[in-house]
Write a protein that holds these residues in place. Structure first.
Motif, PDB file in Angstrom:
ATOM      1  N   LYS A   1      56.330  12.889 -60.901  1.00  0.00           N
ATOM      2  CA  LYS A   1      56.751  14.337 -60.793  1.00  0.00           C
ATOM      3  C   LYS A   1      58.237  14.584 -60.633  1.00  0.00           C
ATOM      4  O   LYS A   1      58.787  15.290 -61.255  1.00  0.00           O
ATOM      5  N   GLN A   2      58.659  13.639 -59.710  1.00  0.00           N
ATOM      6  CA  GLN A   2      60.095  13.805 -59.293  1.00  0.00           C
ATOM      7  C   GLN A   2      60.939  13.428 -60.727  1.00  0.00           C
ATOM      8  O   GLN A   2      61.959  13.874 -61.182  1.00  0.00           O
ATOM      9  N   LYS A   3      60.535  12.216 -61.184  1.00  0.00           N
ATOM     10  CA  LYS A   3      61.043  11.664 -62.507  1.00  0.00           C
ATOM     11  C   LYS A   3      61.177  13.055 -63.464  1.00  0.00           C
ATOM     12  O   LYS A   3      61.918  13.165 -64.247  1.00  0.00           O
ATOM     13  N   LEU A   4      59.863  13.474 -63.750  1.00  0.00           N
ATOM     14  CA  LEU A   4      59.847  14.722 -64.913  1.00  0.00           C
ATOM     15  C   LEU A   4      60.920  15.642 -64.415  1.00  0.00           C
ATOM     16  O   LEU A   4      61.631  16.119 -65.308  1.00  0.00           O
ATOM     17  N   GLU A   5      60.994  16.139 -63.260  1.00  0.00           N
ATOM     18  CA  GLU A   5      61.796  17.180 -62.752  1.00  0.00           C
ATOM     19  C   GLU A   5      63.428  16.683 -63.229  1.00  0.00           C
ATOM     20  O   GLU A   5      63.963  17.729 -63.746  1.00  0.00           O
ATOM     21  N   GLN A   6      63.669  15.475 -62.804  1.00  0.00           N
ATOM     22  CA  GLN A   6      65.028  15.019 -62.902  1.00  0.00           C
ATOM     23  C   GLN A   6      65.224  15.027 -64.552  1.00  0.00           C
ATOM     24  O   GLN A   6      66.386  15.616 -64.953  1.00  0.00           O
ATOM     25  N   GLU A   7      64.354  14.711 -65.208  1.00  0.00           N
ATOM     26  CA  GLU A   7      64.593  14.788 -66.691  1.00  0.00           C
ATOM     27  C   GLU A   7      64.618  16.214 -67.127  1.00  0.00           C
ATOM     28  O   GLU A   7      65.739  16.419 -68.118  1.00  0.00           O
ATOM     29  N   GLN A   8      64.037  17.034 -66.818  1.00  0.00           N
ATOM     30  CA  GLN A   8      63.984  18.648 -67.191  1.00  0.00           C
ATOM     31  C   GLN A   8      65.331  19.122 -66.687  1.00  0.00           C
ATOM     32  O   GLN A   8      66.002  19.826 -67.435  1.00  0.00           O
ATOM     33  N   VAL A   9      65.897  18.802 -65.541  1.00  0.00           N
ATOM     34  CA  VAL A   9      67.224  19.118 -65.000  1.00  0.00           C
ATOM     35  C   VAL A   9      68.537  18.907 -66.046  1.00  0.00           C
ATOM     36  O   VAL A   9      69.155  19.347 -66.288  1.00  0.00           O
ATOM     37  N   LEU A  10      68.266  17.404 -66.159  1.00  0.00           N
ATOM     38  CA  LEU A  10      69.168  16.725 -67.067  1.00  0.00           C
ATOM     39  C   LEU A  10      69.150  17.292 -68.485  1.00  0.00           C
ATOM     40  O   LEU A  10      70.271  17.634 -69.138  1.00  0.00           O
ATOM     41  N   LYS A  11      68.109  17.745 -69.196  1.00  0.00           N
ATOM     42  CA  LYS A  11      67.860  18.165 -70.494  1.00  0.00           C
ATOM     43  C   LYS A  11      68.634  19.664 -70.595  1.00  0.00           C
ATOM     44  O   LYS A  11      69.217  20.070 -71.270  1.00  0.00           O
ATOM     45  N   LYS A  12      68.212  20.532 -69.221  1.00  0.00           N
ATOM     46  CA  LYS A  12      68.640  21.707 -69.078  1.00  0.00           C
ATOM     47  C   LYS A  12      70.183  21.725 -69.131  1.00  0.00           C
ATOM     48  O   LYS A  12      70.767  22.501 -69.708  1.00  0.00           O
ATOM     49  N   GLN A  13      70.696  20.882 -68.321  1.00  0.00           N
ATOM     50  CA  GLN A  13      72.267  20.606 -68.307  1.00  0.00           C
ATOM     51  C   GLN A  13      72.676  20.247 -69.654  1.00  0.00           C
ATOM     52  O   GLN A  13      73.925  20.956 -70.001  1.00  0.00           O
ATOM     53  N   ALA A  14      72.084  19.366 -70.448  1.00  0.00           N
ATOM     54  CA  ALA A  14      72.793  19.064 -71.703  1.00  0.00           C
ATOM     55  C   ALA A  14      72.769  20.291 -72.538  1.00  0.00           C
ATOM     56  O   ALA A  14      73.487  20.359 -73.170  1.00  0.00           O
ATOM     57  N   ASN A  15      71.783  20.975 -72.473  1.00  0.00           N
ATOM     58  CA  ASN A  15      71.748  22.485 -73.253  1.00  0.00           C
ATOM     59  C   ASN A  15      72.849  23.351 -72.896  1.00  0.00           C
ATOM     60  O   ASN A  15      73.551  24.064 -73.783  1.00  0.00           O
ATOM     61  N   ILE A  16      73.211  23.452 -71.697  1.00  0.00           N
ATOM     62  CA  ILE A  16      74.219  24.312 -71.232  1.00  0.00           C
ATOM     63  C   ILE A  16      75.690  23.756 -71.587  1.00  0.00           C
ATOM     64  O   ILE A  16      76.462  24.464 -72.029  1.00  0.00           O
ATOM     65  N   ASN A  17      75.688  22.333 -71.396  1.00  0.00           N
ATOM     66  CA  ASN A  17      77.027  21.668 -71.875  1.00  0.00           C
ATOM     67  C   ASN A  17      77.066  22.256 -73.469  1.00  0.00           C
ATOM     68  O   ASN A  17      78.197  22.310 -73.917  1.00  0.00           O
ATOM     69  N   LYS A  18      76.087  21.970 -74.222  1.00  0.00           N
ATOM     70  CA  LYS A  18      76.246  22.038 -75.640  1.00  0.00           C
ATOM     71  C   LYS A  18      76.414  23.500 -75.943  1.00  0.00           C
ATOM     72  O   LYS A  18      77.429  23.766 -76.798  1.00  0.00           O
ATOM     73  N   ASP A  19      76.280  24.704 -75.388  1.00  0.00           N
ATOM     74  CA  ASP A  19      76.295  25.828 -75.517  1.00  0.00           C
ATOM     75  C   ASP A  19      77.649  26.094 -75.293  1.00  0.00           C
ATOM     76  O   ASP A  19      78.473  27.080 -75.857  1.00  0.00           O
ATOM     77  N   ALA A  20      78.187  25.548 -73.941  1.00  0.00           N
ATOM     78  CA  ALA A  20      79.450  25.832 -73.545  1.00  0.00           C
ATOM     79  C   ALA A  20      80.449  25.243 -74.474  1.00  0.00           C
ATOM     80  O   ALA A  20      81.641  25.912 -74.563  1.00  0.00           O
ATOM     81  N   LEU A  21      80.271  24.101 -75.045  1.00  0.00           N
ATOM     82  CA  LEU A  21      80.943  23.437 -76.158  1.00  0.00           C
ATOM     83  C   LEU A  21      81.238  24.305 -77.518  1.00  0.00           C
ATOM     84  O   LEU A  21      82.220  24.505 -77.951  1.00  0.00           O
ATOM     85  N   ASN A  22      80.027  25.062 -77.755  1.00  0.00           N
ATOM     86  CA  ASN A  22      80.074  25.834 -78.603  1.00  0.00           C
ATOM     87  C   ASN A  22      80.960  27.277 -78.519  1.00  0.00           C
ATOM     88  O   ASN A  22      81.687  27.593 -79.556  1.00  0.00           O
ATOM     89  N   GLU A  23      80.989  27.603 -77.288  1.00  0.00           N
ATOM     90  CA  GLU A  23      81.841  28.926 -77.133  1.00  0.00           C
ATOM     91  C   GLU A  23      83.338  28.271 -76.987  1.00  0.00           C
ATOM     92  O   GLU A  23      83.931  29.087 -77.257  1.00  0.00           O
ATOM     93  N   SER A  24      83.567  27.192 -76.575  1.00  0.00           N
ATOM     94  CA  SER A  24      84.909  26.495 -76.407  1.00  0.00           C
ATOM     95  C   SER A  24      85.485  26.662 -77.895  1.00  0.00           C
ATOM     96  O   SER A  24      86.567  26.596 -78.241  1.00  0.00           O
TER      97      SER A  24
END
Length: 194
Positions: A75-98
């Protein structure tokens, strides 16, 4: 003869359905019995017909504890993967805005200095921006909108810099805009278009 055969068959079938108990005492000695072990001792039951054995609650509890621990780790591993995936999406959106910001600057050099809205690299964020890292795409978009609002005021001829201001809060990000005329503007996100 028939009676003897009948008695032997009934004894064999009775003993075949019975179980044998493997008992371990506190000294670690193992004994096999036809009745269950005393409570508090390790019980193991051996089925004579199938050869299968079962253990008592202590071993079952250990197995259950191991399974629960493994499930917690998964469960902890899955939660970490979800956090990393969410942050990757945030970074992708930020790069698009930049990229939109840089396109605007490149096509309007008379209104924006080259360094007016430098992109925030997700892996090298300033400490203040890192505090609001989950809103990185919003920050990049709002920086652009703050610069455009300052230009629209007529008091800013050319935007020199737009940065996140230290008075920002989670509920209201604030931006400082410096213009070539020496005029500075401060806008919070509620004052900018959605």
């Amino acid at each position: 003869m028939k009676l003897t055969l009948l008695i032997m068959v009934s004894l064999f079938s009775a003993s075949a359905s019975a179980a044998i108990y493997k008992c371990t005492d506190t000294n670690g000695n193992t004994k096999y019995r036809s009745s269950p072990c005393e409570s508090g001792r390790d019980n193991g039951r051996i089925n004579i017909k199938t050869g299968d054995s079962t253990t008592d609650n202590k071993n079952n509890q250990q197995d259950l504890a191991q399974k629960e621990q493994q499930m917690a780790l998964e469960k902890q591993k899955l939660e970490q993967e979800q956090v990393l995936k969410k942050q990757a999406n945030i970074n992708k959106d930020a790069l698009n805005e930049s990229a939109i910001n840089q396109f605007l600057i490149k096509n309007n050099p008379d209104k924006f200095s080259v360094y007016a809205i430098p992109p925030y690299a997700p892996e090298k964020l300033p400490d203040l921006v890192k505090t609001y890292q989950t809103r990185l795409a919003d920050i990049e978009r709002l920086r652009r909108q703050a610069a455009q609002k300052a230009l629209a005021s007529g008091q800013c001829i050319r935007v020199e810099s737009v940065e996140l201001h230290s008075k920002s809060t989670k509920e209201a990000l604030m931006f400082a805009i410096n213009c070539s005329s020496g005029k500075s503007f401060y806008f919070n996100e509620q004052e900018l278009p959605k």
